[in-house]
Design a protein around this motif. Structure first.
Motif, mmCIF file in Angstrom:
data_model
loop_
_atom_site.group_PDB
_atom_site.id
_atom_site.type_symbol
_atom_site.label_atom_id
_atom_site.label_comp_id
_atom_site.label_asym_id
_atom_site.label_seq_id
_atom_site.Cartn_x
_atom_site.Cartn_y
_atom_site.Cartn_z
ATOM 1 N N LEU A 88 96.054 67.768 42.267
ATOM 2 C CA LEU A 88 95.706 67.870 40.854
ATOM 3 C C LEU A 88 94.219 67.617 40.693
ATOM 4 N N VAL A 89 93.536 68.516 39.972
ATOM 5 C CA VAL A 89 92.120 68.324 39.645
ATOM 6 C C VAL A 89 91.949 68.548 38.141
ATOM 7 N N PRO A 90 91.958 67.470 37.336
ATOM 8 C CA PRO A 90 91.697 67.630 35.905
ATOM 9 C C PRO A 90 90.192 67.817 35.691
ATOM 10 N N CYS A 91 89.788 69.033 35.384
ATOM 11 C CA CYS A 91 88.363 69.356 35.317
ATOM 12 C C CYS A 91 87.935 69.823 33.930
ATOM 13 N N ALA A 92 88.862 69.919 32.998
ATOM 14 C CA ALA A 92 88.496 70.371 31.658
ATOM 15 C C ALA A 92 87.622 69.318 30.978
ATOM 16 N N GLY A 93 86.630 69.775 30.252
ATOM 17 C CA GLY A 93 85.772 68.838 29.545
ATOM 18 C C GLY A 93 84.568 69.526 28.949
ATOM 19 N N THR A 94 83.748 68.744 28.291
ATOM 20 C CA THR A 94 82.504 69.239 27.718
ATOM 21 C C THR A 94 81.489 68.118 27.775
ATOM 22 N N ALA A 95 80.266 68.392 27.342
ATOM 23 C CA ALA A 95 79.198 67.394 27.396
ATOM 24 C C ALA A 95 78.655 67.158 25.995
ATOM 25 N N LEU A 96 77.941 66.049 25.837
ATOM 26 C CA LEU A 96 77.431 65.703 24.513
ATOM 27 C C LEU A 96 76.236 64.767 24.642
ATOM 28 N N ILE A 97 75.178 65.080 23.913
ATOM 29 C CA ILE A 97 74.063 64.150 23.738
ATOM 30 C C ILE A 97 74.128 63.670 22.294
ATOM 31 N N SER A 98 74.316 62.377 22.117
ATOM 32 C CA SER A 98 74.485 61.830 20.775
ATOM 33 C C SER A 98 73.994 60.388 20.733
ATOM 34 N N PRO A 99 72.835 60.121 20.116
ATOM 35 C CA PRO A 99 72.346 58.747 20.001
ATOM 36 C C PRO A 99 73.236 57.929 19.069
ATOM 37 N N LEU A 100 73.058 56.640 19.108
ATOM 38 C CA LEU A 100 73.901 55.728 18.338
ATOM 39 C C LEU A 100 73.876 56.036 16.847
ATOM 40 N N ARG A 101 72.741 56.428 16.309
ATOM 41 C CA ARG A 101 72.653 56.702 14.864
ATOM 42 C C ARG A 101 73.554 57.858 14.443
ATOM 43 N N GLU A 102 73.982 58.677 15.408
ATOM 44 C CA GLU A 102 74.859 59.795 15.100
ATOM 45 C C GLU A 102 76.309 59.533 15.518
ATOM 46 N N PHE A 103 76.607 58.297 15.909
ATOM 47 C CA PHE A 103 77.959 57.993 16.392
ATOM 48 C C PHE A 103 78.989 58.303 15.320
ATOM 49 N N ASP A 104 80.020 59.009 15.733
ATOM 50 C CA ASP A 104 81.087 59.411 14.827
ATOM 51 C C ASP A 104 82.420 59.133 15.516
ATOM 52 N N ARG A 105 83.312 58.432 14.841
ATOM 53 C CA ARG A 105 84.565 58.020 15.463
ATOM 54 C C ARG A 105 85.425 59.214 15.857
ATOM 55 N N THR A 106 85.474 60.230 15.009
ATOM 56 C CA THR A 106 86.273 61.412 15.321
ATOM 57 C C THR A 106 85.751 62.116 16.563
ATOM 58 N N MET A 107 84.447 62.246 16.653
ATOM 59 C CA MET A 107 83.843 62.891 17.809
ATOM 60 C C MET A 107 84.107 62.082 19.084
ATOM 61 N N ALA A 108 83.974 60.752 18.968
ATOM 62 C CA ALA A 108 84.215 59.901 20.123
ATOM 63 C C ALA A 108 85.669 60.010 20.589
ATOM 64 N N THR A 109 86.590 60.018 19.636
ATOM 65 C CA THR A 109 88.004 60.140 19.980
ATOM 66 C C THR A 109 88.283 61.454 20.688
ATOM 67 N N LEU A 148 77.115 55.358 35.553
ATOM 68 C CA LEU A 148 76.558 54.523 36.611
ATOM 69 C C LEU A 148 75.056 54.292 36.461
ATOM 70 N N VAL A 149 74.382 55.213 35.773
ATOM 71 C CA VAL A 149 72.930 55.117 35.578
ATOM 72 C C VAL A 149 72.639 55.404 34.110
ATOM 73 N N ALA A 150 72.192 54.395 33.373
ATOM 74 C CA ALA A 150 72.015 54.526 31.932
ATOM 75 C C ALA A 150 70.984 55.586 31.573
ATOM 76 N N GLN A 151 71.334 56.410 30.579
ATOM 77 C CA GLN A 151 70.427 57.420 30.060
ATOM 78 C C GLN A 151 70.620 57.501 28.559
ATOM 79 N N ALA A 152 69.537 57.460 27.815
ATOM 80 C CA ALA A 152 69.601 57.449 26.354
ATOM 81 C C ALA A 152 70.364 58.659 25.831
ATOM 82 N N GLY A 153 71.169 58.419 24.805
ATOM 83 C CA GLY A 153 71.865 59.500 24.127
ATOM 84 C C GLY A 153 73.215 59.866 24.698
ATOM 85 N N LEU A 154 73.639 59.166 25.747
ATOM 86 C CA LEU A 154 74.880 59.548 26.419
ATOM 87 C C LEU A 154 75.982 58.496 26.284
ATOM 88 N N SER A 155 75.918 57.679 25.239
ATOM 89 C CA SER A 155 76.876 56.572 25.153
ATOM 90 C C SER A 155 78.322 57.065 25.080
#
Length: 252
Positions: A88-109, A148-155
């Motif tokens: 089994l290889v679960p590979c479905a997904g997407t990426a997102l750059i979103s700083p804290l000021r744009e944090f949205d609970r629906t998007m995070a969920t 593993l390596v912190a980068q701004a906007g990827l919380s």
């Protein structure tokens, strides 16, 4: 040399593009029977048109978020149709750059649903002893170096990927007794349509070149990640479980 046979039936989600597509194609070329899932029937068919052995690659279009609670039953239905699964290889997904000021609970969920919850429900279905071959079976999660390596906007992205990396070690302990190995890959920046659309295309040219130059061996190709996934699914890795393997061309 790594080889598979027709009885090595491996489910790959997110198989219509990028890393998932590369994994499905490599497995197929090496002799495995691949059950390839993605949201788009057309893109899955385009992927199969590129494969070495079309008769051993089966398409199962599905939006994993439509009815997540049914995913374990869906895995059972695939076993009923194709036979017991060995990988089994679960590979479905997407990426997102979103700083804290744009944090949205629906998007995070939504991000946790596709990167963590759906993957865990697929693993639950796969781990049902009726659905897998037992000893020799393997799960390979596709994580990221982001936790593993912190980068701004990827919380949000890093947290969702971090959840699946944390689960990898736990599941490796739970499933060892039934012979299932569980590992994860943590790629850096890989040249996929998703990476271009969600990250690289937003960078000014100078910043883009700096990002590329930060990888001593260049940006990754989907095939670079696929090769390690294929190894971890094969008998050559029978003594490896519970590991997160970083693939980042030396940037780490």
């Amino acid at each position: 040399m790594i080889t598979f046979n027709a009885n090595d039936r491996i489910l790959v989600t997110g198989a219509s593009s990028g890393i998932g597509k590369a994994i499905a194609l490599q497995l197929n070329a090496l002799g495995a029977t691949v059950v390839a899932s993605g949201r788009s029937q057309q893109r899955l068919e385009e992927m199969r048109a590129q494969c070495a052995h079309p008769d051993a690659l089966f398409l199962e279009p599905l939006d994993l978020l439509t009815d997540m609670d049914a995913l374990p039953s869906w895995v059972r239905s695939l076993r009923e149709q194709y036979g017991k699964l060995s990988g089994l290889v679960p590979c479905a997904g997407t990426a997102l750059i979103s700083p804290l000021r744009e944090f949205d609970r629906t998007m995070a969920t939504s991000f946790f649903d596709i990167h963590y919850t759906a993957a865990m429900l697929l693993a639950k279905g796969f781990a049902d002893r009726r659905n897998n071959v037992g000893r020799g079976a393997a799960i390979v999660f596709i994580g990221s170096r982001a936790p593993l390596v912190a980068q701004a906007g990827l919380s949000i992205y890093a947290a969702a990927k971090g959840a699946i990396l944390a689960a990898t070690g736990v599941l490796s302990k739970e499933l060892a007794s039934v012979g299932i190995r569980v590992n994860a890959l943590a790629p850096g920046l890989v040249k996929t349509p998703m990476a271009e659309k969600t990250y690289l295309s937003f960078l000014p040219e100078e910043r883009r070149q700096e990002e590329i130059a930060s990888y001593p061996f260049g940006l990754g190709e989907p095939e670079d990640v696929a090769s390690m996934a294929v190894f971890l699914l094969s008998r050559h890795s029978k003594w490896i479980t519970g590991q997160t393997i970083v693939l980042d061309g030396g940037r780490y």
